[in-house]
Design an enzyme around this catalytic site. Structure first.
Site, PDB file in Angstrom:
ATOM      1  N   GLU A 240       0.755  -1.037   0.052  1.00  0.00           N
ATOM      2  CA  GLU A 240      -0.097   0.194  -0.136  1.00  0.00           C
ATOM      3  C   GLU A 240       0.948   1.310  -0.119  1.00  0.00           C
ATOM      4  O   GLU A 240       1.922   1.190   0.719  1.00  0.00           O
ATOM      5  CB  GLU A 240      -0.824   0.076   1.374  1.00  0.00           C
ATOM      6  CG  GLU A 240      -1.962  -1.132   1.341  1.00  0.00           C
ATOM      7  CD  GLU A 240      -2.839  -1.425   2.403  1.00  0.00           C
ATOM      8  OE1 GLU A 240      -2.890  -0.378   3.231  1.00  0.00           O
ATOM      9  OE2 GLU A 240      -3.530  -2.263   2.684  1.00  0.00           O
TER      10      GLU A 240
ATOM     11  N   HIS B  64      -7.621   1.202   1.592  1.00  0.00           N
ATOM     12  CA  HIS B  64      -7.534   0.971   3.144  1.00  0.00           C
ATOM     13  C   HIS B  64      -8.407   2.193   3.749  1.00  0.00           C
ATOM     14  O   HIS B  64      -7.851   2.897   4.767  1.00  0.00           O
ATOM     15  CB  HIS B  64      -6.200   0.790   3.513  1.00  0.00           C
ATOM     16  CG  HIS B  64      -5.960   0.085   4.696  1.00  0.00           C
ATOM     17  ND1 HIS B  64      -4.780  -0.492   4.979  1.00  0.00           N
ATOM     18  CD2 HIS B  64      -6.617  -0.089   5.775  1.00  0.00           C
ATOM     19  CE1 HIS B  64      -5.069  -1.433   6.049  1.00  0.00           C
ATOM     20  NE2 HIS B  64      -6.109  -0.809   6.829  1.00  0.00           N
TER      21      HIS B  64
HETATM   22  O1  GLV Z   1      -6.756  -0.980   9.058  1.00  0.00           O
HETATM   23  C1  GLV Z   1      -7.219  -0.579  10.020  1.00  0.00           C
HETATM   24  C2  GLV Z   1      -7.332  -0.974  11.360  1.00  0.00           C
HETATM   25  O2  GLV Z   1      -6.562  -1.898  11.778  1.00  0.00           O
HETATM   26  O3  GLV Z   1      -7.960  -0.134  12.152  1.00  0.00           O
END
Ligand code: GLV
Length: 316
Positions: free
Chosen positions: A263, A282
Site C-alpha cells: 500500500e 484502505h
Molecule cells: O486497518 C485499520 C485498522 O486496523 O483499524
C-alpha cells in the site's frame, strides 16, 4: 501532568478530536508518523503514553522510550507493532477496542453491494454515455438468499453478521477464538465448510502468525466459482499470487478489497487489470463518527493505566 505523544498519519482534524477529548492532567504532543526514528525517539523520551495511527512502531524506537508505560492504538490491527519488544520493555499495547467496527462493517457490505450490483461499471457507463453497457441485468445479483461466510466474528465480523441478516441471508462463520461478543444468528462451521459453502467470504481476523497466508491456492480451489471475497482486514491473510490467479482465471467470481500486500497499490499491480474487483484505498475503518469513539476509548484506556488498572482490548 502525564505526557502522551500521538504519532499521526492522519489529518489535523484527527489530532484536534484527540486533543478535544483529552482528560485533565494530560498533555499531548502530535508528531507526523512519517518522521525519522531519531525524531520519534526525541519526542517520546519523556512520554508515558504513545498513541498511534497508523499502528507502526519498532524496537529501535521503543527501547529508547524510558518512561513509556502504554501504547494505545487507534486501529484494530496491530501487525506492525513489535509486541515482543513492548512486552520485554514492560509496556502494554491495546487496540481501539472495536471503535471503528461500524465503519468497517458498513464498508464490507458496501463493497459487496458494489460488486453484486456492479455500481462502478454503472457509474462509468452513465458518464461515458454508453448507458447500461457492460451491465446487462443478468450479470447483477442479489444478496438475498446467499450464504455469507465470515472468517472472524469479533467486533467487526459480528456487526457484518447482524447487518447482513436483514438482507435475508444465511450466516456461517469460523472463529478460532469463538469471540462472539455481538449477538447474531449464525452457524459455527469448520474452515473447510466455510470455504465450500460461502457465496460471500468476508474476512474479519487480525493478521497474526496464525492467520498470515491462511488462504492459498488449495483453499481458494475449495470455493464455489460464483463466490466473492470481501477483505477489509489485512491482505496477507491471502497468498497474493494465488488470489490474483483465482480472480484472473475466474476460479472465483470476484473480490471487494480494501487492503493490499503493498500500500499504496503499485501502478503495475495485476489487480488493476481486472474487471471483477472493486478496490478501495484502505479506508474501511475511517469515518467521522469513529474518530470520536476511538479518541474516547483511547483516553479511557490511558486513564485506566494511570489508575493502576489493566487496559482493555490488549493486543495478543
Ligand atoms: O486497518 C485499520 C485498522 O486496523 O483499524
Amino acid at each position: 501532568m502525564h505526557k502522551a505523544v500521538f504519532f499521526s498519519g492522519q489529518s489535523e482534524k484527527v489530532a484536534e478530536i484527540l486533543e478535544q477529548s483529552m482528560p485533565e492532567g494530560f498533555c499531548l504532543e502530535v508528531c507526523p508518523s512519517s518522521t525519522s526514528d531519531d525524531e520519534k525517539i526525541a519526542r517520546i523520551e519523556e512520554a508515558e503514553f504513545l498513541i498511534l495511527h497508523p499502528a507502526d512502531i519498532d524496537r529501535n524506537v521503543l527501547q529508547n522510550a524510558k518512561k513509556l508505560r502504554h501504547i494505545q492504538l487507534l486501529t484494530a490491527g496491530y501487525d506492525k507493532v513489535d509486541l515482543a519488544a513492548a512486552r520485554e520493555l514492560g509496556m502494554t499495547v491495546a487496540t481501539n477496542g472495536g471503535t471503528n467496527a461500524w465503519a468497517v462493517a458498513e464498508q464490507a457490505i458496501a463493497l459487496l453491494l458494489c460488486l453484486y450490483r456492479r455500481l462502478v461499471q454503472c457509474d462509468t457507463s452513465v458518464r461515458a454515455g454508453t448507458w447500461r453497457k457492460p451491465v446487462s441485468g443478468t450479470n447483477t445479483f442479489e444478496v438475498a438468499g446467499k450464504t455469507i461466510g465470515l472468517l472472524g466474528v469479533g467486533n467487526i465480523g459480528g456487526k457484518v453478521a447482524q447487518r447482513l441478516k436483514a438482507f435475508e441471508t444465511r450466516i456461517i462463520y469460523f472463529d478460532r477464538f469463538k469471540n462472539t461478543g455481538n449477538d447474531f444468528d449464525g452457524e459455527s462451521v469448520s474452515l473447510e465448510r466455510l470455504l465450500r459453502e460461502s457465496d460471500v467470504l468476508s474476512i474479519h481476523v487480525p493478521l497474526t502468525d496464525e492467520t498470515r497466508g491462511m488462504f492459498g491456492a488449495e483453499q481458494l480451489a475449495m470455493m464455489k466459482p460464483t463466490a466473492v471475497i470481501i477483505n477489509t482486514s489485512r491482505a496477507e491473510v491471502f497468498d497474493e499470487a494465488a488470489l490474483l490467479d483465482a480472480l484472473r482465471s475466474r476460479r472465483i467470481a470476484g473480490a471487494g478489497l480494501d487492503v493490499f500486500h503493498r500500500e499504496p497499490l503499485r501502478a503495475d499491480d495485476g489487480l488493476l487489470a481486472l474487471d471483477n474487483v472493486v478496490l478501495t484505498p484502505h479506508t474501511a475503518g475511517h469515518s467521522y463518527e469513529a474518530w470520536f469513539r476511538r479518541a474516547d476509548f483511547a483516553w479511557q484506556n490511558i486513564e485506566r493505566v494511570v489508575a493502576g488498572e489493566a487496559p482493555l482490548s490488549l493486543a495478543r
